[in-house]
Design a protein around this motif. Structure first.
Motif, PDB file in Angstrom:
ATOM      1  N   GLY A 176      -4.561   0.523   1.224  1.00 55.11           N
ATOM      2  CA  GLY A 176      -4.412   1.235  -0.051  1.00 55.11           C
ATOM      3  C   GLY A 176      -5.021   2.630   0.033  1.00 55.11           C
ATOM      4  O   GLY A 176      -4.435   3.614  -0.426  1.00 55.11           O
ATOM      5  N   ALA A 177      -6.210   2.704   0.654  1.00 56.65           N
ATOM      6  CA  ALA A 177      -6.865   4.004   0.817  1.00 56.65           C
ATOM      7  C   ALA A 177      -6.043   4.900   1.738  1.00 56.65           C
ATOM      8  O   ALA A 177      -5.934   6.113   1.507  1.00 56.65           O
ATOM      9  N   PHE A 178      -5.449   4.271   2.753  1.00 53.11           N
ATOM     10  CA  PHE A 178      -4.579   5.024   3.668  1.00 53.11           C
ATOM     11  C   PHE A 178      -3.382   5.593   2.891  1.00 53.11           C
ATOM     12  O   PHE A 178      -3.038   6.769   3.030  1.00 53.11           O
ATOM     13  N   GLY A 179      -2.782   4.754   2.050  1.00 54.47           N
ATOM     14  CA  GLY A 179      -1.643   5.197   1.242  1.00 54.47           C
ATOM     15  C   GLY A 179      -2.030   6.307   0.281  1.00 54.47           C
ATOM     16  O   GLY A 179      -1.297   7.283   0.102  1.00 54.47           O
ATOM     17  N   GLY A 215       0.827  -1.204   0.000  1.00 51.67           N
ATOM     18  CA  GLY A 215       0.000   0.000   0.000  1.00 51.67           C
ATOM     19  C   GLY A 215       0.862   1.255   0.000  1.00 51.67           C
ATOM     20  O   GLY A 215       0.589   2.218  -0.717  1.00 51.67           O
ATOM     21  N   MET A 216       1.940   1.190   0.785  1.00 52.57           N
ATOM     22  CA  MET A 216       2.819   2.365   0.860  1.00 52.57           C
ATOM     23  C   MET A 216       3.635   2.532  -0.423  1.00 52.57           C
ATOM     24  O   MET A 216       3.867   3.641  -0.875  1.00 52.57           O
ATOM     25  N   GLN A 217       4.057   1.409  -0.995  1.00 53.37           N
ATOM     26  CA  GLN A 217       4.765   1.481  -2.288  1.00 53.37           C
ATOM     27  C   GLN A 217       3.857   2.099  -3.339  1.00 53.37           C
ATOM     28  O   GLN A 217       4.290   2.892  -4.172  1.00 53.37           O
ATOM     29  N   SER A 218       2.586   1.729  -3.299  1.00 52.78           N
ATOM     30  CA  SER A 218       1.629   2.271  -4.266  1.00 52.78           C
ATOM     31  C   SER A 218       1.436   3.756  -4.024  1.00 52.78           C
ATOM     32  O   SER A 218       1.305   4.540  -4.961  1.00 52.78           O
ATOM     33  N   SER A 219       1.435   4.110  -2.738  1.00 54.82           N
ATOM     34  CA  SER A 219       1.312   5.522  -2.397  1.00 54.82           C
ATOM     35  C   SER A 219       2.511   6.282  -2.947  1.00 54.82           C
ATOM     36  O   SER A 219       2.379   7.354  -3.533  1.00 54.82           O
ATOM     37  N   SER A 277     -11.558   2.158   6.158  1.00 54.44           N
ATOM     38  CA  SER A 277     -11.436   2.201   4.693  1.00 54.44           C
ATOM     39  C   SER A 277     -12.203   3.396   4.141  1.00 54.44           C
ATOM     40  O   SER A 277     -11.698   4.148   3.306  1.00 54.44           O
ATOM     41  N   ILE A 278     -13.434   3.534   4.635  1.00 55.15           N
ATOM     42  CA  ILE A 278     -14.278   4.629   4.145  1.00 55.15           C
ATOM     43  C   ILE A 278     -13.649   5.981   4.511  1.00 55.15           C
ATOM     44  O   ILE A 278     -13.536   6.878   3.678  1.00 55.15           O
ATOM     45  N   ALA A 279     -13.198   6.082   5.775  1.00 54.30           N
ATOM     46  CA  ALA A 279     -12.636   7.363   6.238  1.00 54.30           C
ATOM     47  C   ALA A 279     -11.385   7.730   5.428  1.00 54.30           C
ATOM     48  O   ALA A 279     -11.244   8.876   4.982  1.00 54.30           O
ATOM     49  N   PHE A 280     -10.499   6.759   5.211  1.00 48.67           N
ATOM     50  CA  PHE A 280      -9.267   7.048   4.455  1.00 48.67           C
ATOM     51  C   PHE A 280      -9.603   7.412   3.003  1.00 48.67           C
ATOM     52  O   PHE A 280      -8.979   8.290   2.412  1.00 48.67           O
ATOM     53  N   PHE A 281     -10.592   6.732   2.445  1.00 47.61           N
ATOM     54  CA  PHE A 281     -10.957   6.996   1.054  1.00 47.61           C
ATOM     55  C   PHE A 281     -11.550   8.402   0.908  1.00 47.61           C
ATOM     56  O   PHE A 281     -11.238   9.128  -0.043  1.00 47.61           O
ATOM     57  N   VAL A 282     -12.389   8.777   1.863  1.00 51.18           N
ATOM     58  CA  VAL A 282     -12.972  10.123   1.830  1.00 51.18           C
ATOM     59  C   VAL A 282     -11.864  11.174   1.949  1.00 51.18           C
ATOM     60  O   VAL A 282     -11.857  12.179   1.225  1.00 51.18           O
ATOM     61  N   LEU A 283     -10.897  10.896   2.821  1.00 52.23           N
ATOM     62  CA  LEU A 283      -9.766  11.819   2.981  1.00 52.23           C
ATOM     63  C   LEU A 283      -8.966  11.921   1.669  1.00 52.23           C
ATOM     64  O   LEU A 283      -8.572  13.018   1.251  1.00 52.23           O
ATOM     65  N   ALA A 333     -10.683   2.635  -8.283  1.00 48.28           N
ATOM     66  CA  ALA A 333     -10.189   1.575  -9.177  1.00 48.28           C
ATOM     67  C   ALA A 333      -8.694   1.365  -8.969  1.00 48.28           C
ATOM     68  O   ALA A 333      -8.198   0.235  -8.989  1.00 48.28           O
ATOM     69  N   ARG A 334      -8.003   2.443  -8.753  1.00 52.20           N
ATOM     70  CA  ARG A 334      -6.553   2.345  -8.549  1.00 52.20           C
ATOM     71  C   ARG A 334      -6.242   1.566  -7.258  1.00 52.20           C
ATOM     72  O   ARG A 334      -5.356   0.727  -7.218  1.00 52.20           O
ATOM     73  N   ILE A 335      -7.016   1.847  -6.202  1.00 52.35           N
ATOM     74  CA  ILE A 335      -6.808   1.143  -4.931  1.00 52.35           C
ATOM     75  C   ILE A 335      -7.126  -0.344  -5.087  1.00 52.35           C
ATOM     76  O   ILE A 335      -6.369  -1.219  -4.652  1.00 52.35           O
ATOM     77  N   LEU A 336      -8.253  -0.621  -5.735  1.00 55.20           N
ATOM     78  CA  LEU A 336      -8.649  -2.025  -5.931  1.00 55.20           C
ATOM     79  C   LEU A 336      -7.600  -2.760  -6.760  1.00 55.20           C
ATOM     80  O   LEU A 336      -7.207  -3.894  -6.441  1.00 55.20           O
ATOM     81  N   ALA A 337      -7.129  -2.099  -7.816  1.00 54.75           N
ATOM     82  CA  ALA A 337      -6.117  -2.721  -8.687  1.00 54.75           C
ATOM     83  C   ALA A 337      -4.848  -3.027  -7.896  1.00 54.75           C
ATOM     84  O   ALA A 337      -4.279  -4.117  -8.020  1.00 54.75           O
TER      85      ALA A 337
END
Lengths: 267, 238
Positions: free
Chosen positions: A160-163, A81-85, A243-249, A113-117
């Motif tokens: 992923g959403a956090f990243g 997740g962090m590498q993706s970030s 997940s929801i909170a990080f995604f909204v952020l 989509a990017r997070i899911l991928a």
């Protein structure tokens, strides 16, 4: 938004992420070698950490290797997740983020989509690790591997959403080392990935409290319980909400009217 | 209908006013040059037009669709070549184009068909299975043009795409994009190179975030050379 268009974009984003991940041989090798080093070396030295106790979901005394495998699976997701970030920040600096964000689709869909991928890209490697762990006598029930799939996916989406949220806050690539030191390592070490909560409580109630509040702990516990065919409902709720909170952020960070893009110096 | 209509656009980046009361329009099939020295606000303007972030004041419409309120149809009719190279270096030309095609909802069949057409027109079809990293700067730029045209946009924005190319490469790229206008494509060509302008081009001179000239290039250079007129507009007194 047309469904067919949205699904084609999702498939395209997934294909790109997989091609990039498979093409980076060093990253691929590190992703599988890192947890094996922990399992093969670190776990040997820390065998006595667990002491004598039976911790749910295990029904008997277990070796330390058995305990840390779900934590190491979580670590794989966390690092990925962090590498993706990092690659999002890189994409932004290099400009290819613009290609994604000028596609005629809602931004929440493109970023989601990017997070899911990213999550689906790393899952085969996590499963490879779980299978290799059988050589260390870590053998959950066969159906546990199936039950772990939704848990691993949710944990991956959360991290992923956090990243992604982090990437929207990091202004420059150079700042990423600071994020590693101040975010990722505390998140990993102040969690139940390497030691059970009761052990932490014995030594430091403060760290135990932090570990309990740490969403990464809940991701690890969700995976741990799922591997042994049990549902940890608190972990499920925490992971879903986080997940929801990080995604909204993250959406806020990438909103064209607010967050990072609005503050961006373009020229 | 105009390909692009910008009305009273103002935008600040931090304390700096990047764009101030910019208004301009681009008709269908027109080749419009957005000329300005480095730091004039060209890239900020391109970022706002492509919806990367919202303008603080003013309105941007692409074929009548507001980029803020109705961005999907606006972006669908828009092709962009950004100033920074945006290809994935470790993917092949084909893989890069397929990624872009998927983001615009093209089927595999359509993507392959249009990729072949555009790559052949730009003479880079022979490199389509090669990784972008192995391409020269000029070839990469041509691939970016091909990619921007893949979803058949009606309006193309090219932001300083010739930077770093040799004279022949620049000429080739420019001629190709000009030829597309004959087919009905509207083009906004952002540059700081005076020799890329032809007398019949629509010219918008941007300096310190505001429009200093808007009209035919030949009208600006009627009494003088284009260079002298440009320097006068953008000089200390301009």
């Amino acid at each position: 938004m047309k469904i067919r268009h949205a699904l084609r974009a999702l498939a395209g984003i997934m294909r790109r992420e997989m091609l990039r991940f498979v093409g980076q041989h060093g990253r691929l090798a590190a992703a599988i070698v890192r947890p094996l080093v922990w399992l093969g070396i670190f776990a040997v030295g820390f065998r006595s950490v667990l002491g004598l106790s039976i911790i749910p979901p295990y029904q008997t005394y277990i070796l330390y290797e058995v305990y840390i495998v779900p934590g190491l699976a979580g670590m794989m997701l966390l690092f990925h997740g962090m590498q993706s970030s990092l690659s999002m920040v890189y994409d932004r600096e290099m400009g290819s983020m613009r290609v994604l964000l000028t596609a005629p689709l809602p931004r929440w869909w493109l970023l989601g989509a990017r997070i899911l991928a990213n999550t689906l890209t790393v899952l085969p490697i996590v499963y490879l690790f779980l299978l290799l762990a059988r050589f260390w006598e870590v053998r959950p029930p066969g159906m546990g591997y199936v039950a772990a799939l939704p848990a691993l996916t949710l944990a991956g989406l959360m991290l992923g959403a956090f990243g992604l949220a982090l990437s929207s806050l990091i202004r420059q690539l150079e700042n990423f080392a600071g994020v590693m030191n101040f975010v990722i390592f505390p998140m990993f070490f102040a969690s139940t990935a390497l030691y059970p909560l009761w052990r932490l409580e014995e030594v430091s109630p403060v760290v135990a409290g932090l570990a309990w509040m740490n969403p990464f702990s809940h991701a690890v516990e969700l995976i741990r319980f799922a591997l042994y065919l049990r549902l940890e409902s608190v972990a499920l709720v925490v992971c879903s909400l986080a997940s929801i909170a990080f995604f909204v952020l993250a959406l806020w960070g990438y909103d064209p009217g607010r967050g990072f893009w609005a503050r961006r110096t373009a020229d | 209908m105009n390909a692009l209509a910008i009305e009273n656009l103002s935008h600040g980046l931090g304390k700096r006013k990047a764009l101030s009361d910019v208004s301009l329009s681009i008709g269908p099939g027109s080749f419009t040059v957005l000329l300005g020295p480095n730091g004039a606000g060209k890239t900020t303007l391109v970022s706002l037009v492509t919806g990367l972030y919202n303008a603080q004041h003013g309105e941007i419409r692409i074929f009548g669709h507001s980029i803020r309120r109705d961005p999907m149809p606006a972006l669908a009719s828009l092709g962009v070549v950004f100033e920074m190279p945006t290809l994935d270096l470790d993917l092949t030309v084909d893989e890069n184009l397929a990624y872009h095609a998927s983001l615009h909802g093209l089927s595999r069949h359509e993507a392959r068909k249009w990729a072949s057409t555009e790559l052949e027109r730009l003479d880079v079809a022979g490199r389509r299975s090669d990784k972008v990293r192995s391409l020269s700067g000029g070839q990469r730029r041509r691939v970016e043009i091909a990619r921007a045209l893949l979803h058949r946009p009606r309006f193309l924005i090219v932001d300083e795409a010739t930077a770093g190319l040799d004279v022949a490469g620049r000429r080739r790229l420019l001629n190709h994009v000009r030829s597309l206008c004959v087919e009905g494509l509207s083009v906004l060509w952002a540059t700081h190179m005076l020799d890329e302008i032809e007398p019949a081009d629509q010219l918008v001179v941007l300096h310190q975030g505001s429009v200093r000239w808007n009209g035919e290039a030949r009208a600006l250079a009627s009494d003088n050379t284009l260079e002298a007129a440009f320097l006068q507009l953008t000089g200390p007194k301009g």
